[in-house]
Write a protein that holds these residues in place. Structure first.
Motif, short mmCIF file in Angstrom:
data_model
loop_
_atom_site.label_atom_id
_atom_site.label_comp_id
_atom_site.label_asym_id
_atom_site.label_seq_id
_atom_site.Cartn_x
_atom_site.Cartn_y
_atom_site.Cartn_z
N LYS A 167 0.82 -1.21 0.00
CA LYS A 167 0.00 0.00 0.00
C LYS A 167 0.86 1.26 0.00
CE LYS A 167 -3.90 -2.05 2.43
NZ LYS A 167 -4.57 -2.16 3.72
N LYS A 168 1.95 1.22 0.75
CA LYS A 168 2.82 2.39 0.85
C LYS A 168 3.85 2.44 -0.28
CE LYS A 168 2.67 3.05 5.86
NZ LYS A 168 2.55 4.49 5.95
N GLN A 169 3.92 1.37 -1.07
CA GLN A 169 4.87 1.25 -2.18
C GLN A 169 6.31 1.40 -1.68
OE1 GLN A 169 3.49 4.11 -5.06
NE2 GLN A 169 2.02 2.66 -5.90
N ILE A 170 6.61 0.66 -0.61
CA ILE A 170 7.97 0.63 -0.06
C ILE A 170 8.35 -0.82 0.17
CG2 ILE A 170 7.83 2.91 1.04
CD1 ILE A 170 7.26 1.52 3.69
N SER A 171 9.64 -1.06 0.38
CA SER A 171 10.10 -2.42 0.63
C SER A 171 9.93 -2.75 2.11
CB SER A 171 11.57 -2.56 0.24
OG SER A 171 12.39 -1.81 1.13
N LEU A 172 9.88 -4.04 2.41
CA LEU A 172 9.80 -4.49 3.79
C LEU A 172 11.05 -4.07 4.56
CD1 LEU A 172 8.21 -5.99 5.94
CD2 LEU A 172 9.13 -8.13 5.06
N THR A 173 12.19 -4.15 3.90
CA THR A 173 13.44 -3.72 4.52
C THR A 173 13.37 -2.25 4.89
OG1 THR A 173 14.71 -5.36 3.29
CG2 THR A 173 15.94 -3.49 4.16
N SER A 174 12.88 -1.42 3.99
CA SER A 174 12.75 0.01 4.25
C SER A 174 11.80 0.26 5.42
CB SER A 174 12.26 0.72 3.00
OG SER A 174 12.02 2.08 3.26
N LEU A 175 10.68 -0.45 5.44
CA LEU A 175 9.71 -0.29 6.52
C LEU A 175 10.36 -0.59 7.87
CD1 LEU A 175 6.72 0.05 7.54
CD2 LEU A 175 6.57 -2.44 7.32
N ILE A 176 11.07 -1.69 7.96
CA ILE A 176 11.66 -2.10 9.23
C ILE A 176 12.77 -1.15 9.65
CG2 ILE A 176 13.00 -3.91 10.38
CD1 ILE A 176 11.38 -5.93 8.60
N ILE A 177 13.71 -0.88 8.75
CA ILE A 177 14.85 -0.02 9.11
C ILE A 177 14.38 1.39 9.46
CG2 ILE A 177 16.92 1.11 8.22
CD1 ILE A 177 17.50 -1.47 6.65
N ASP A 178 13.53 1.97 8.61
CA ASP A 178 13.07 3.34 8.86
C ASP A 178 12.24 3.42 10.15
OD1 ASP A 178 14.38 4.11 6.59
OD2 ASP A 178 12.58 4.29 5.35
N SER A 179 11.45 2.38 10.43
CA SER A 179 10.66 2.37 11.65
C SER A 179 11.55 2.25 12.89
CB SER A 179 9.65 1.21 11.63
OG SER A 179 8.72 1.38 10.60
N VAL A 180 12.52 1.36 12.84
CA VAL A 180 13.42 1.17 13.98
C VAL A 180 14.25 2.42 14.24
CG1 VAL A 180 15.47 -0.10 14.77
CG2 VAL A 180 13.53 -1.35 13.78
N GLU A 181 14.68 3.06 13.16
CA GLU A 181 15.53 4.26 13.29
C GLU A 181 14.72 5.55 13.35
OE1 GLU A 181 18.46 4.05 10.19
OE2 GLU A 181 19.41 2.28 11.08
N ASN A 182 13.39 5.43 13.44
CA ASN A 182 12.49 6.59 13.51
C ASN A 182 12.73 7.59 12.39
OD1 ASN A 182 10.91 5.95 15.78
ND2 ASN A 182 12.61 6.48 17.12
N ARG A 183 12.96 7.07 11.19
CA ARG A 183 13.16 7.94 10.03
C ARG A 183 11.85 8.05 9.26
NH1 ARG A 183 18.69 5.62 7.48
NH2 ARG A 183 17.21 4.04 6.86
N ILE A 184 11.77 9.07 8.43
CA ILE A 184 10.60 9.25 7.59
C ILE A 184 10.58 8.14 6.54
CG2 ILE A 184 9.51 10.78 5.91
CD1 ILE A 184 10.73 13.12 7.38
N LEU A 185 9.43 7.49 6.40
CA LEU A 185 9.29 6.42 5.42
C LEU A 185 9.30 7.00 4.01
CD1 LEU A 185 6.51 4.27 7.14
CD2 LEU A 185 8.97 3.87 7.18
N ASN A 186 9.71 6.19 3.06
CA ASN A 186 9.80 6.65 1.66
C ASN A 186 8.46 7.16 1.14
OD1 ASN A 186 12.53 6.20 1.40
ND2 ASN A 186 12.28 4.12 0.63
N ASP A 187 7.36 6.50 1.53
CA ASP A 187 6.06 6.96 1.03
C ASP A 187 5.72 8.33 1.62
OD1 ASP A 187 5.53 5.74 3.63
OD2 ASP A 187 3.41 5.90 3.13
#
Length: 118
Positions: free
Chosen positions: A27-47
């Motif tokens: 739905k967000k058109q992002i990778s699972l790796t991006s979701l996990i890393i960005d969430s853990v590091e509190n970064r803005i998601l690509n979407d």
């Protein structure tokens, strides 16, 4: 030179949880790796980045239109020394758009600042 090599981390999750995560990524058109890393590091998601860029582009286009309308209203008012009710209403509508866009912009920037401050 020391080359930094990617590492692999294996995690265990239930099959349904993995499906849920993959659906979210789809739905967000992002990778699972991006979701996990960005969430853990509190970064803005690509979407979210894409939404910010799309909003900024939309805002820029609308402000150009509004600027043109303001110039047209000023030209008419200066030439005729008056302005019609229709022109004034149109001008007022454009100013209302600016207020809405500024509110949206401030909400988005607040989210960005919250993410950056973590």
């Amino acid at each position: 030179m020391d080359k930094i090599k990617d590492e692999v981390i294996l995690i265990r999750i239930k099959g349904q949880k993995k499906k849920d995560w993959k659906n979210l990524c789809s739905k967000k058109q992002i990778s699972l790796t991006s979701l996990i890393i960005d969430s853990v590091e509190n970064r803005i998601l690509n979407d979210e980045r894409r939404k910010v860029l799309a909003f900024i582009e939309k805002q820029d286009n609308i402000f150009v239109k509004i600027e043109n309308n303001i110039n047209q209203v000023a030209k008419i008012a200066n030439g005729q020394k008056s302005i019609s009710e229709n022109e004034l209403r149109n001008f007022s509508d454009k100013l209302s758009e600016i207020v809405i866009l500024k509110k949206e912009q401030n909400e988005i920037f607040t989210k960005i600042y919250e993410k950056l401050s973590r």
